[in-house]
Design a protein around this motif. Structure first.
Motif, PDB file in Angstrom:
ATOM      1  N   ASP A  38       0.809  -1.224   0.000  1.00 32.43           N
ATOM      2  CA  ASP A  38       0.000   0.000   0.000  1.00 32.43           C
ATOM      3  C   ASP A  38       0.844   1.277   0.000  1.00 32.43           C
ATOM      4  O   ASP A  38       0.301   2.373  -0.123  1.00 32.43           O
ATOM      5  N   LYS A  39       2.154   1.142   0.139  1.00 29.05           N
ATOM      6  CA  LYS A  39       3.049   2.305   0.118  1.00 29.05           C
ATOM      7  C   LYS A  39       3.756   2.468  -1.225  1.00 29.05           C
ATOM      8  O   LYS A  39       4.480   3.442  -1.430  1.00 29.05           O
ATOM      9  N   ARG A  45       3.903   0.281  -8.748  1.00 27.77           N
ATOM     10  CA  ARG A  45       2.919  -0.805  -8.729  1.00 27.77           C
ATOM     11  C   ARG A  45       2.597  -1.259 -10.159  1.00 27.77           C
ATOM     12  O   ARG A  45       2.543  -2.451 -10.445  1.00 27.77           O
TER      13      ARG A  45
END
Length: 72
Positions: A38-39, A45
């Motif tokens: 999530d970071k 990503r």
């Protein structure tokens, strides 16, 4: 065996394995911890997702290439 049946499979897998490895290792901190999913930035990503997806596509035909073929 793989190269005899599909000479392009091994180089393609090697290329995408190396690219994916570089992208994954880039997310490792100096202290050995990993960037939480999530970071990750959107760009990181997307790059990881795309590279891993392509690697899996290149790996997909390998099991069939390794199957023992019966003589007719």
């Amino acid at each position: 065996m793989i190269d005899k049946r599909n000479a392009q499979a091994t180089p393609a897998v090697d290329t995408w394995m190396k690219r994916t490895e570089r992208l994954v290792i880039a997310q490792r901190a100096k202290d050995g911890t990993w960037t939480p999913l999530d970071k990750l930035s959107v760009t990181d990503r997307l790059r990881l997702d795309g590279s891993l997806g392509r690697l899996l596509e290149e790996l997909a035909p390998i099991p069939e290439l390794l199957e023992i073929r019966k003589a007719a």
